[in-house]
Scaffold this active site. Structure first.
Site, PDB file in Angstrom:
ATOM      1  N   ARG A  21      17.537  25.029  -3.645  1.00 53.97           N
ATOM      2  CA  ARG A  21      18.544  24.188  -2.996  1.00 53.97           C
ATOM      3  C   ARG A  21      19.336  23.372  -4.015  1.00 53.97           C
ATOM      4  NH1 ARG A  21      14.801  21.805   1.441  1.00 53.97           N
ATOM      5  NH2 ARG A  21      14.378  23.602   2.754  1.00 53.97           N
ATOM      6  N   ARG A  25      23.136  19.287  -0.132  1.00 51.01           N
ATOM      7  CA  ARG A  25      23.543  17.987   0.406  1.00 51.01           C
ATOM      8  C   ARG A  25      23.399  16.823  -0.555  1.00 51.01           C
ATOM      9  NH1 ARG A  25      20.007  17.860   5.701  1.00 51.01           N
ATOM     10  NH2 ARG A  25      18.640  19.032   4.317  1.00 51.01           N
ATOM     11  N   ARG A  34      31.523  19.992   3.433  1.00 51.65           N
ATOM     12  CA  ARG A  34      30.921  20.073   4.755  1.00 51.65           C
ATOM     13  C   ARG A  34      31.663  19.232   5.794  1.00 51.65           C
ATOM     14  NH1 ARG A  34      26.071  21.185   6.488  1.00 51.65           N
ATOM     15  NH2 ARG A  34      27.210  20.892   8.454  1.00 51.65           N
ATOM     16  N   ASP A  71      22.315  31.608   3.814  1.00 53.59           N
ATOM     17  CA  ASP A  71      21.221  31.150   4.665  1.00 53.59           C
ATOM     18  C   ASP A  71      20.418  32.360   5.098  1.00 53.59           C
ATOM     19  OD1 ASP A  71      20.027  30.383   7.540  1.00 53.59           O
ATOM     20  OD2 ASP A  71      20.327  28.563   6.361  1.00 53.59           O
ATOM     21  N   TYR A 146      11.317  32.348  13.275  1.00 51.15           N
ATOM     22  CA  TYR A 146      12.513  31.719  13.845  1.00 51.15           C
ATOM     23  C   TYR A 146      12.958  32.462  15.103  1.00 51.15           C
ATOM     24  CZ  TYR A 146      13.603  28.519   9.964  1.00 51.15           C
ATOM     25  OH  TYR A 146      13.584  27.495   9.048  1.00 51.15           O
TER      26      TYR A 146
END
Length: 333
Positions: A21, A25, A34, A71, A146
């Site tokens: 990552r 963010r 974003r 992703d 998921y």
């Protein structure tokens, strides 16, 4: 390219490092993007995905690899799964898998047709960088969890129940084929190595992993052409099986000391394994823990420094820079 040398257990001038990552963010450049685009919009637009991939490489030129911004659930959309990213909650699957008919309805994936943004982003980034670029995908179990649970789960009860039914092998076969095809396409587009994220497999027992998961991950690794990293979290009890399932390098999370993990893994390259929460605290304590990881690695050939999971959004960028400089300076030969 010291990271490719390290993954093959060849001598390096200093320990290579990258961060899971590392694009995300914690970076103001990403947060600004974003505000205009959703995660899926960025992933589906090659130019945006390439830009996000390059952001940390511009900010931290000491990084030894980039990882393409995407992703793991992007792969499930062309199969027929409807994914939405809900703010503060994470991904939501609107048509979860429950029956054999659901599995039979899943479509095969043709990456150049179905996921061109990922492949084009890889091609764009490769024109800009001289360090290795990492491609990736989610492993069949993590994707299945998921798709069955409908999103993140605490106990994966629905998934573990479905494992013991005839639906499971049909689902895993389709997912293994899709993941293998996607990773090979990333290799062909220019990814120098790939990482398989089995993020939630640590919730399984040894027997569950061996019987219901390992054969499908192994099938993927056998199909790959280049070097690869096999990573999961909370997997201390599964390390030997994860190694045997495949991958040039085993990613180790922060819950087990690196030297203990490596002793069990044997003659394989290892990636890890600083606790990502340490980057939130004082720099002096952070660097002491970095030194502890390096001490446990003991300059053995085959160590790639990384976190035991992804960078947290609250991470100060100066702490990331401090780790990069410290790892390189402390291990330079």
């Amino acid at each position: 390219m010291r990271l490719l040398q390290a993954i093959r257990k060849q001598p390096v001038d200093c320990t290579p490092l990258w961060f899971m990552r590392q694009a995300g963010r914690y970076m103001p450049e990403y947060r600004a993007l974003r505000q205009k685009h959703s995660i899926l919009e960025i992933c589906r637009t090659a130019e945006l995905a390439a830009e996000v991939t390059l952001q940390p490489l511009r900010k931290f030129p000491g990084l030894d690899a980039g990882i393409i911004f995407s992703d793991i659930l992007l792969l499930t959309e062309p199969m027929g799964i409807h994914v939405e990213f809900v703010k503060n909650e994470g991904p939501a699957i609107h048509n979860p898998i429950a029956t054999l008919a659901d599995v039979q309805a899943l479509r095969p994936v043709e990456p150049e047709r179905d996921l061109p943004s990922v492949l084009d982003a890889i091609r764009l980034v490769k024109k800009e960088i001289r360090i290795p670029l990492i491609g990736f995908a989610g492993a069949p179990f993590t994707l299945a969890s998921y798709m069955i649970e409908g999103g993140p789960s605490k106990d994966y009860a629905k998934t573990r129940a479905l494992m013991r039914t005839p639906v499971w092998p049909k689902l895993m076969e389709k997912l293994a084929e899709a993941v293998a095809t996607h990773l090979r396409a990333q290799e062909a587009a220019g990814a120098d190595l790939v990482q398989l994220f089995d993020s939630w497999v640590g919730h399984l027992s040894v027997d569950e992993y061996r019987d219901y998961v390992m054969p499908y991950s192994a099938r993927i690794f056998r199909s790959l052409r280049g070097p690869s990293i096999h990573f999961g979290t909370q997997t201390a009890h599964l390390l030997e099986l994860i190694r045997d399932a495949g991958g040039t390098c085993v990613g180790v999370d922060y819950r087990i000391p690196l030297d203990q993990a490596w002793e069990r893994l044997g003659d394989v390259s290892v990636q890890g394994n600083l606790d990502p929460t340490l980057l939130l605290g004082p720099v002096d304590q952070l660097l002491r823990q970095v030194d502890d990881v390096l001490r446990r690695a003991a300059k053995r050939p085959g160590h790639i420094f990384n976190l035991g999971h992804g960078i947290l959004p609250e991470t100060p960028m100066e702490h990331v820079q401090a780790v990069i400089e410290h790892v390189h300076s402390q291990t330079r030969t």
